[in-house]
Design an enzyme around this catalytic site. Structure first.
Site, PDB file in Angstrom:
ATOM      1  N   MET B  41      -5.385  12.993 -15.758  1.00  0.00           N
ATOM      2  CA  MET B  41      -6.703  12.549 -16.223  1.00  0.00           C
ATOM      3  C   MET B  41      -7.664  13.735 -16.241  1.00  0.00           C
ATOM      4  SD  MET B  41      -6.745   9.053 -14.000  1.00  0.00           S
ATOM      5  CE  MET B  41      -6.531   9.951 -12.469  1.00  0.00           C
ATOM      6  N   ASP B  42      -7.479  14.589 -17.237  1.00  0.00           N
ATOM      7  CA  ASP B  42      -8.225  15.841 -17.279  1.00  0.00           C
ATOM      8  C   ASP B  42      -9.490  15.705 -18.125  1.00  0.00           C
ATOM      9  OD1 ASP B  42      -7.254  19.266 -18.174  1.00  0.00           O
ATOM     10  OD2 ASP B  42      -8.709  18.486 -16.733  1.00  0.00           O
ATOM     11  N   GLY B  43     -10.558  16.344 -17.686  1.00  0.00           N
ATOM     12  CA  GLY B  43     -11.756  16.414 -18.524  1.00  0.00           C
ATOM     13  C   GLY B  43     -12.967  15.666 -17.985  1.00  0.00           C
ATOM     14  N   SER B 317      -4.914  14.400 -20.990  1.00  0.00           N
ATOM     15  CA  SER B 317      -6.086  14.352 -21.866  1.00  0.00           C
ATOM     16  C   SER B 317      -6.755  15.711 -21.925  1.00  0.00           C
ATOM     17  CB  SER B 317      -7.081  13.305 -21.346  1.00  0.00           C
ATOM     18  OG  SER B 317      -7.399  13.581 -19.996  1.00  0.00           O
TER      19      SER B 317
END
Lengths: 245, 372
Positions: B41-43, B317
């Site tokens: 769950m990047d960003g 992501s």
């Protein structure tokens, strides 16, 4: 050596790894037999190595033959083994002249004996070279590499060389086949042919590698495609989980 | 009146949305559905900056999207979802951020046990995967509570990777494998009598001639315990462990002085009788073929993720294409998908796209599954 426009020398990757996928499909597209695809793939690999040498990349690892590939038809496997052996034999003089060290990683006990002898010879004769390191993964998989490393660690525990409590990431990493290299972890890992997966290549070593998936089939992967991969790599911010974006 | 209308309209749109979603999932279900999704769950931080939110708000926005994604996955029939909540490397971030994240994680872990939570609604069993000793006590206690409370749920599984990296997981697996081997030989004590009982015995016929070298290690003579340990360890883990029943119900095993050589000629051994619990030595004539000191199954059995099948699709992501030390072992043949959307901008259609991509590649996955 002059870099292509747009690429910055200070941000070039030290170690590039390649999954050279797409030879068979390339041959099928042209109505040729699979061996022609592998021959074209070999030519593409030679060009790729030349570019890496010219552009100052220190280490290149190519996924020439996976442990999974042993299930392919025997005729195809034999041809690939022959191509690899011819490449190593015919390239020896160039490797020595260019200061290239050649290493082979993988379960080479499964390859033909003549290739095993060639592998021993080329590794021995290029051991002292230090300008460029060409690593060929033959009969290799990331799982195999890790399991063998873990076995070595367990053996050391059994022999009393280290205690169980002393096993850490560094200990494991030093037992991997890539211990032959000063830079065992690829900065950039390229896979051609549009497939978007690692397919059991350098699993541990690619923990923080930038992945680039190129649509071109390997025999078509040329200078422009490589520049695009390098440009993409240079735009990325590598944070390793810790630094602020 | 206006508020009531607005609220009713909102409900209506929500129901319509749910209806269309279910129709879409029905259509998707005509093809193969991935069993296991994994998410990086990047960003969140970049989203927070982009939307000019206060510190930490990006992570909260990310959490809401996570809940939606989990709901969609379980409605679609996905049985396992793994999320990369917190890497060991993330401990190196600024202390304030780490603390904020841990506070948020603790808040959300406590929320999992609430009646109206997703966990209860979908009958989810929750695992916390990682080096939980690195967590602060409140977080660790809360996570253990949730694991215990959901242990009987059987419909689907949520694996939350926290204080996790793949490299750490592999090292721990090797640790445990080695420790287990040592524990099995603990009772074998120096030159005293020893019940050579072993739990797992390969029933190979002794005449198969699988043997071990019997070279004495220099300097080991006085250390019988170490020699016995080494020998029993060697025997225990080598392929084709031989067993002998010496008639008294004690399963003995071949033992050698010193360590096993991987290659080498086997010398004949003399039995050493020390009373009860004899460790019989057996003559060997053939050499051992590279004793398998550890196998893939040993390592896999001790991985944190051994409680779940390997992921079918890994979504990261924010457009970054790297694994960041997440499930390296388990994703060797997994489909990777890296949409450009920051995690809080992820929507249903990203998931749908990933499923369609999976269905396109399905024949490849089937082939891999059969191979292994």
């Amino acid at each position: 050596m002059q870099l292509p426009e747009g690429l910055r020398r200070e941000s070039m990757p030290r170690h590039v790894a390649v999954i050279m996928d797409g030879n068979s499909r390339w041959a099928r597209q042209r109505g040729l037999l699979t061996p022609s695809g592998h021959e074209a793939g070999l030519r593409s690999m030679k060009e790729f190595i030349k570019l890496c040498l010219q552009w100052g990349i220190k280490v290149v690892t190519v996924f020439a033959f996976s442990i999974d590939n042993w299930t392919r038809p025997k005729e195809e496997v034999d041809i690939v083994m022959t191509l690899i052996e011819n490449l190593l034999k015919s390239g020896l003089d160039d490797f020595i002249r260019e200061g290239t060290r050649v290493s082979i990683i993988g379960d080479t006990s499964r390859v033909p004996e003549s290739l095993q002898r060639t592998i021993c010879e080329i590794q021995e004769m290029t051991r002292e070279n230090s300008k460029f390191h060409f690593i060929m993964a033959i009969s290799y998989s990331g799982t195999y590499d890790l399991v063998e490393a873990c076995k070595s660690v367990a053996q050391k525990v059994r022999d009393g060389v280290i205690q169980v409590e002393e096993i850490n990431e560094s200990v494991v990493q030093h037992e991997l086949e890539t211990k032959c290299s000063e830079f065992p972890c690829p900065d950039l890992l390229i896979r051609t042919s549009g497939e978007v997966r690692i397919s059991n290549f350098l699993l541990w070593q690619s923990a923080y590698s930038e992945l680039f998936f190129a649509k071109a089939l390997w025999p078509d992967f040329g200078k422009n495609d490589f520049v695009e991969a390098l440009a993409s790599y240079q735009q990325r911010q590598r944070r390793y989980g810790s630094r602020y974006a | 009146m206006g508020t009531l209308c607005g609220s009713r309209l909102s409900e209506l749109f929500g129901s319509l949305g749910s209806f269309f979603r279910k129709c879409m999932f029905c259509i998707l279900s005509m093809g193969p559905i991935p069993n296991h999704f994994a998410f990086i769950m990047d960003g969140n931080r970049r989203y927070g900056k982009k939307e000019k939110m206060e510190e930490g708000a990006g992570h909260r926005a990310g959490f809401s999207v996570l809940m939606s994604m989990l709901k969609y996955c379980y409605e679609l029939g996905v049985t396992h979802v793994t999320i990369y909540a917190f890497s060991i490397e993330n401990f190196k971030r600024k202390p304030d951020e780490v603390q904020n994240l841990m506070d948020l994680i603790l808040e959300k872990i406590d929320g999992l046990l609430k009646e109206e939570s997703l966990v209860n609604k979908y009958g989810i069993r929750v695992y916390f995967i990682g080096n939980l000793k690195l967590l602060s006590e409140p977080v660790r206690v809360a996570s253990e509570k949730v694991m215990k409370a959901t242990a009987n749920n059987t419909k689907c599984v949520l694996l939350i990777c926290i204080a996790y990296t793949s490299c750490d997981e592999i090292v721990q697996a090797v640790h445990e494998s080695c420790k287990n081997k040592w524990e099995e030989i603990q009772p074998c004590n120096s030159h005293k009598s020893c019940n050579g009982r072993i739990e797992e015995v390969d029933g190979k016929n002794i005449d198969d001639g699988i043997g071990h070298s019997v070279q004495e290690l220099s300097g080991v003579q006085a250390n019988d315990l170490r020699a016995t340990r080494a020998s029993t360890f060697c025997n225990d883990v080598a392929q084709g462990v031989e067993s002998t029943d010496n008639g008294s119900g004690v399963v003995g095993h071949d033992a050698v002085h010193g360590s096993c050589d991987k290659w080498g000629e086997v010398q004949s051994l003399e039995a050493s009788i020390t009373g009860d619990g004899v460790i019989p030595y057996v003559k060997r004539e053939k050499l051992a073929v590279n004793p398998s000191i550890l196998k893939v199954v040993d390592i896999e059995r001790h991985m944190y993720m051994s409680v779940a099948p390997n992921p079918d699709v890994l979504i990261r992501s924010s457009g970054e294409t790297r694994l960041s030390n997440f499930l390296l072992w388990q994703t060797s043949n997994c489909l990777l998908y890296s949409p450009n959307a920051l995690w809080p901008d992820m929507r249903l259609w990203h998931l749908v796209w990933a499923v369609l991509d999976f269905q396109r590649n399905h024949s490849y996955f089937e082939k891999k599954r059969k191979q292994f």
